[in-house]
Design an enzyme around this catalytic site. Structure first.
Site, PDB file in Angstrom:
ATOM      1  N   ASN A   1      99.272  60.075  10.044  1.00  0.00           N
ATOM      2  CA  ASN A   1     100.136  59.444  11.042  1.00  0.00           C
ATOM      3  C   ASN A   1     101.606  59.537  10.643  1.00  0.00           C
ATOM      4  OD1 ASN A   1      98.483  58.601  13.162  1.00  0.00           O
ATOM      5  ND2 ASN A   1      97.872  56.731  12.116  1.00  0.00           N
TER       6      ASN A   1
ATOM      7  N   HIS B   1     101.958  59.117  15.663  1.00  0.00           N
ATOM      8  CA  HIS B   1     100.782  58.386  16.130  1.00  0.00           C
ATOM      9  C   HIS B   1     100.074  59.057  17.316  1.00  0.00           C
ATOM     10  CE1 HIS B   1     101.027  54.859  13.520  1.00  0.00           C
ATOM     11  NE2 HIS B   1     102.342  55.014  13.587  1.00  0.00           N
TER      12      HIS B   1
ATOM     13  N   GLU C   1      90.521  53.898  11.331  1.00  0.00           N
ATOM     14  CA  GLU C   1      90.012  55.268  11.164  1.00  0.00           C
ATOM     15  C   GLU C   1      88.613  55.287  10.572  1.00  0.00           C
ATOM     16  OE1 GLU C   1      92.522  54.408   7.420  1.00  0.00           O
ATOM     17  OE2 GLU C   1      92.460  53.844   9.534  1.00  0.00           O
TER      18      GLU C   1
END
Length: 304
Positions: A180, A185, A216
């Protein structure tokens, strides 16, 4: 069935069934029952959208039939409309207390019946859709944690009765924060969707579930699967994600996105707790990470 909403008409008089059925058959699939007992039996075997229930029947009357339907968690959400020739106020009070959602008086007026049935089926479909959405992760389309916990509890109970094995795989995307940070993002969301599709696509049996556990992390629940079988599937998941070849310049273990996994398995027995399973899977996941990531660690769950 045709795919149309399914309405069951319950009445001990066949003439009433035929009359009401003729009013609705253009828009709905029609089933019928001639007693409360028969209606409950059909309801347990069929995914009904609405029940039109006569009040005055020999044996199990409409009120008691409705009460029994509403006590069954699998049937409680099916809307019930009473059909009655009794005094409207009396019937309404008694019917609502039994769990009905509406009532129509005999002789039934076709336009009024079709309107009421359409309204209540529409509301049921909306409730069903909202309930379904509440169990789905909006980003990945997989089940969410609520679905995972609900189905895990059900499977644990079911598998325990047969004293069969149950396995879980806990999966984490390696260095996802760094992904990220490096790509942003929006790319992170695309990565999550791609990994989710890869994991979910590997669930080949009807009872297997892959859900988003949080962030995640993903979890797979595998009923009737021993440790060897779960380890084989976990390694397949690892290879599938690596084969997606999603570039990951922030990773310290590979040039592409990879996953680490923890696998635990045990023969089920009554009294086991979900938290113990996930604590062990999380420990094994941490073991995979500590050993360098992009790998699978597994163990049989010891309940001693």
């Amino acid at each position: 069935m045709s795919g149309r909403p399914i309405v069951m008409i319950v009445d001990d008089e066949i003439a009433n069934i035929e009359l009401i059925g003729a009013m609705l058959e253009e828009d709905y699939e029609i089933l019928f029952a001639r007693s409360g007992e028969q209606a409950i039996g059909i309801a347990k075997k069929t995914s009904l959208d609405l029940i039109l229930l006569d009040v005055m029947m020999p044996g199990l009357d409409g009120y008691e039939t409705c009460r029994r339907l509403k006590k069954d968690p699998d049937l409680a959400n099916v809307p019930v409309i009473f059909t009655t020739g009794l005094d409207a106020t009396e019937a309404e009070i008694e019917g609502l207390s039994a769990g009905a959602i509406d009532y129509v008086t005999k002789p039934v007026q076709p336009a009024s019946l079709r309107r009421r049935v359409g309204n209540h089926i529409g509301m049921k479909q909306m409730r069903d859709q909202l309930a379904s959405l509440a169990l789905v992760d909006p980003l990945t389309g997989l089940g969410n944690r609520r679905m995972l916990e609900t189905l895990f509890a059900e499977e644990m109970t079911r598998v325990a009765r047969a004293q069969e094995h149950l396995s879980i795989i806990l999966v984490d995307i390696d260095y996802f924060k760094q992904f990220n940070d490096f790509y942003g993002h929006l790319e992170g969301d695309d990565c999550l969707r791609a990994v989710a599709a890869g994991l979910g696509g590997a669930m080949r049996r009807g009872g297997d579930l892959c859900a988003r556990y949080g962030g995640e992390e993903f979890a797979c629940v595998l009923p009737c699967t021993d440790l060897d079988g779960a380890m084989h599937l976990a390694e397949m998941l690892r290879a599938r994600v690596e084969a997606l070849a999603i570039p990951h310049r922030g990773s310290s273990c590979a040039q592409v996105v990879t996953i680490s996994a923890g696998v635990c398995s045990s023969r089920c027995a009554p009294g086991m707790t979900m938290s113990r399973w996930f604590e062990e899977a999380d420990r094994l996941l941490y073991q995979s990470k500590s050993a360098g990531r992009n790998r699978v660690s597994g163990a049989a769950l010891d309940w001693a």
